[in-house]
Design an enzyme around this catalytic site. Sequence first.
Site, PDB file in Angstrom:
ATOM      1  N   PRO A  93      49.813  39.098  33.137  1.00 21.58           N
ATOM      2  CA  PRO A  93      49.898  37.684  33.524  1.00 21.58           C
ATOM      3  C   PRO A  93      51.318  37.119  33.381  1.00 21.58           C
ATOM      4  CG  PRO A  93      48.451  37.969  31.609  1.00 21.58           C
ATOM      5  CD  PRO A  93      48.880  39.332  32.035  1.00 21.58           C
ATOM      6  N   GLU A 120      45.653  42.874  23.667  1.00 21.74           N
ATOM      7  CA  GLU A 120      46.528  41.704  23.535  1.00 21.74           C
ATOM      8  C   GLU A 120      47.869  41.901  24.205  1.00 21.74           C
ATOM      9  OE1 GLU A 120      43.855  41.572  21.722  1.00 21.74           O
ATOM     10  OE2 GLU A 120      43.736  39.512  22.440  1.00 21.74           O
ATOM     11  N   ARG A 158      46.744  48.152  53.219  1.00 18.89           N
ATOM     12  CA  ARG A 158      46.367  47.685  54.560  1.00 18.89           C
ATOM     13  C   ARG A 158      47.586  47.348  55.416  1.00 18.89           C
ATOM     14  NH1 ARG A 158      46.018  42.557  55.357  1.00 18.89           N
ATOM     15  NH2 ARG A 158      44.239  42.576  56.765  1.00 18.89           N
ATOM     16  N   ASP A 173      47.563  37.885  59.920  1.00 15.21           N
ATOM     17  CA  ASP A 173      46.888  37.469  58.695  1.00 15.21           C
ATOM     18  C   ASP A 173      47.416  36.145  58.188  1.00 15.21           C
ATOM     19  OD1 ASP A 173      45.504  39.809  58.544  1.00 15.21           O
ATOM     20  OD2 ASP A 173      46.877  40.763  57.124  1.00 15.21           O
TER      21      ASP A 173
HETATM   22  N1  ADE Z   1      46.231  41.327  33.318  1.00 21.43           N
HETATM   23  C1  ADE Z   1      45.546  40.291  32.792  1.00 21.43           C
HETATM   24  N2  ADE Z   1      45.624  39.206  33.560  1.00 21.43           N
HETATM   25  C2  ADE Z   1      46.403  39.553  34.636  1.00 21.43           C
HETATM   26  C3  ADE Z   1      46.856  38.853  35.774  1.00 21.43           C
HETATM   27  N3  ADE Z   1      46.560  37.576  35.996  1.00 21.43           N
HETATM   28  N4  ADE Z   1      47.619  39.518  36.656  1.00 21.43           N
HETATM   29  C4  ADE Z   1      47.952  40.810  36.434  1.00 21.43           C
HETATM   30  N5  ADE Z   1      47.550  41.509  35.381  1.00 21.43           N
HETATM   31  C5  ADE Z   1      46.772  40.895  34.482  1.00 21.43           C
END
Ligand code: ADE
Length: 248
Positions: A93, A120, A158, A173
């Site tokens: 994230p 974590e 793709r 697209d």
């Molecule tokens: N791992 C946990 N959440 C994630 C996300 N939003 N994007 C990529 N990998 C992740």
Amino acid sequence: MQIDILTLFPQMFQGPFSTGIFQRAIDREMVSVNIHNIRDYTYDKHHTVDDYAYGGGAGMVLKPEPIFEAVESVKSGVSLKKGGELPVILLTPQGRLFSQQIALELSRCSRLILICGRYEGVDERVREHLVTDEISIGDYVLSGGEIAAMVVVDAVVRLLPGVLGSEASPLDDSHSAGLLEYPQYTRPAVYRGWSVPDVLLSGNHAQIAKWRREQAIIRTLERRPELLGKANLNSEEKRLVNRLSTSP
Ligand code: ADE
């Protein structure tokens, strides 16, 4: 393209890559996807992949050794084309936000290595000394990088030449031209009294292209107006946007 995915949950990848265009791309040898279990690169009796965080705190951190060893083993397998780079991408994230533009960029690589994070987090030395890129698929937290890796791989594969039936279709697209896609219709021409727009039945290809472009602009303005700033609009199209934005 060869894609290597490092994960603690290889079984998660069984479904998505064995259906539809994906299976076809694999059968036609346009892409090969190899799933590697990070746990196979541990040498202790318990196959330990994670440990407590230095400094304390809840949750476990993925250890660096199995991840380094897995990537190094995968890298040693195949030689790269001259001048070719080998992106090693951590799904997290904290990464740069995935987009159609990034999918296009990755589709030009001959190989990709994707590392799925878990728990974590991942020992920071993996970020500092092993990965070349970090990607997030959105501002929310998944329980691991596996689903994010599937999203990235799907969007990239793709785009490979010949994977979709028609060469032109990825260009239409949503997001490819910085706009959302125009509305699509198929038969019947009238369903429950709802008619397909006349222009689409007219056979006039220039009129149809004009209508579709306008609809794409209108749709983008209604749903994702922030995208219009980056879309390539001509002066007539900019006037259309101004007119629509100022009309009550
Ligand atoms: N791992 C946990 N959440 C994630 C996300 N939003 N994007 C990529 N990998 C992740």
